[in-house]
Scaffold this motif. Structure first.
Motif, PDB file in Angstrom:
ATOM      1  N   GLY A  41      -5.580   8.105  -3.273  1.00 43.50           N
ATOM      2  CA  GLY A  41      -7.004   8.146  -2.706  1.00 43.50           C
ATOM      3  C   GLY A  41      -6.316   6.000  -3.056  1.00 43.50           C
ATOM      4  O   GLY A  41      -7.306   5.168  -2.921  1.00 43.50           O
ATOM      5  N   GLY A  42      -5.438   5.093  -3.606  1.00 39.86           N
ATOM      6  CA  GLY A  42      -4.638   4.316  -3.298  1.00 39.86           C
ATOM      7  C   GLY A  42      -5.062   3.239  -2.266  1.00 39.86           C
ATOM      8  O   GLY A  42      -4.696   3.940  -1.818  1.00 39.86           O
ATOM      9  N   SER A  43      -4.464   1.702  -2.359  1.00 40.38           N
ATOM     10  CA  SER A  43      -4.409   1.106  -0.423  1.00 40.38           C
ATOM     11  C   SER A  43      -3.181   0.421  -1.314  1.00 40.38           C
ATOM     12  O   SER A  43      -2.949  -1.003  -1.615  1.00 40.38           O
ATOM     13  N   PRO A  44      -2.277   1.214  -1.256  1.00 37.32           N
ATOM     14  CA  PRO A  44      -0.494   0.444  -1.259  1.00 37.32           C
ATOM     15  C   PRO A  44      -0.710   0.131   0.154  1.00 37.32           C
ATOM     16  O   PRO A  44      -0.766  -0.127   0.934  1.00 37.32           O
ATOM     17  N   GLY A  45       0.654  -1.155  -0.184  1.00 39.67           N
ATOM     18  CA  GLY A  45       1.041  -1.819   0.996  1.00 39.67           C
ATOM     19  C   GLY A  45      -0.836  -2.626   1.923  1.00 39.67           C
ATOM     20  O   GLY A  45      -0.718  -3.324   1.477  1.00 39.67           O
TER      21      GLY A  45
END
Ligand SMILES: Nc1ncnc2c1ncn2[C@@H]1O[C@H](COP(=O)(O)OP(=O)(O)OP(=O)(O)O)[C@@H](O)[C@H]1O
Ligand SMILES: C=C(C)CCOP(=O)(O)O
Length: 247
Positions: A237-241
């Motif tokens: 559920g994270g926001s990489p990149g």
């Protein structure tokens, strides 16, 4: 709510050598996907399967073939990769089922893609994970052209029936990079990244990163572009990149 995730062909294959799966990278990606909790549609790209088969026959997203044998060769190459992706997903415990665009989708003369999604929705409702892939797709007036997995991601994300609220594109790069090679955190318009956006550095008949960003900007849902190291974070559920979010 549904999440759409594309595993780039350059992640799951060795893009420079024809028809070579990157087994270790594919297994890692499948294990990461197995941790996802919720409705998930997967898409994978062509990598060293579809792009080589298409390039050898002069078939691109714009230039089609009227040879059924050529269209089938591209589709069969993608079928071999799809089978490898499904094997890895099953190995990791993911209830994946293939959804193969040649038999389902079409494009109009302007290239606009029509992708019926009732089977995808029905699979999700029954707890399966549909797995689509870039493919040869029939196009009005052009025979069969290449439809990128990125276009399928866009069509899925725009489909009201699937209620897509998150999109992820896992490529080999850690995000969309600026002129200094740093990850751009957020792109809201094409100009935010235009200077740094080139094509792909391997055989790729569908346009590389610039085409991706352009398509993602048109979506209602936020899209995340990240590398394999960001996959666990995205799945959690994270926001990489890079986040690409049009206005
Ligand atoms: N500014 C940029 N930032 C990041 N990548 C870029 C940029 N400009 C060009 N690229 C290229 O875009 C490539 C990613 O696009 P590509 O279409 O090859 O990925 P993919 O979706 O993983 O592969 P496939 O099309 O086989 O599914 C990178 O490998 C890189 O070479
Ligand atoms: C080349 C073929 C058949 C599929 C291309 O899909 P993509 O790698 O997602 O652009």
């Amino acid at each position: 709510m549904t999440t759409v995730l594309k595993l780039g062909g350059s992640v799951v294959t060795e893009k420079a050598s024809p028809e070579t799966v990157d087994d270790a990278a594919l297994a890692r990606a499948a294990e990461a996907v197995a941790d996802f909790d919720g409705d998930l549609v997967l898409v994978h790209g062509g990598g060293s399967f579809g792009h080589h088969a298409a390039a050898e026959r002069g078939v691109t997203a714009e230039s089609g073939t009227r040879s059924a044998a050529d269209a089938r060769a591209i589709h069969d190459a993608m079928g071999r990769l799809n089978a490898a992706v499904l094997d890895a997903l099953h190995e990791a415990g993911v209830a994946a089922l293939p959804v193969r665009p040649l038999s389902l989708a079409s494009r109009d003369a302007d290239g606009d893609l029509s992708l019926p999604t009732r089977s995808v929705a029905a699979m999700l409702a029954e707890g399966f994970v549909p797995v689509l892939h870039g493919d040869g797709v029939v196009q009005s007036g052009a025979g069969v052209t290449v439809t990128s997995g990125d276009d399928l991601v866009v069509a899925l994300a725009e489909d009201g029936g699937l209620d897509v609220d998150r999109v992820g594109l896992c490529s080999t790069v850690p995000g969309v990079l600026d002129g200094d090679g740093e990850v751009i955190e957020r792109i809201e318009r094409f100009a935010d990244a235009a200077d740094a956006l080139g094509g792909s550095d391997a055989t790729d008949v569908t346009g590389g990163m610039a085409a991706k960003v352009e398509k993602l900007l048109a979506l209602g849902a936020p899209a995340h572009v990240f590398g394999p190291e960001g996959l666990d974070a995205f799945v959690a559920g994270g926001s990489p990149g890079t986040v690409v979010r049009g206005e």
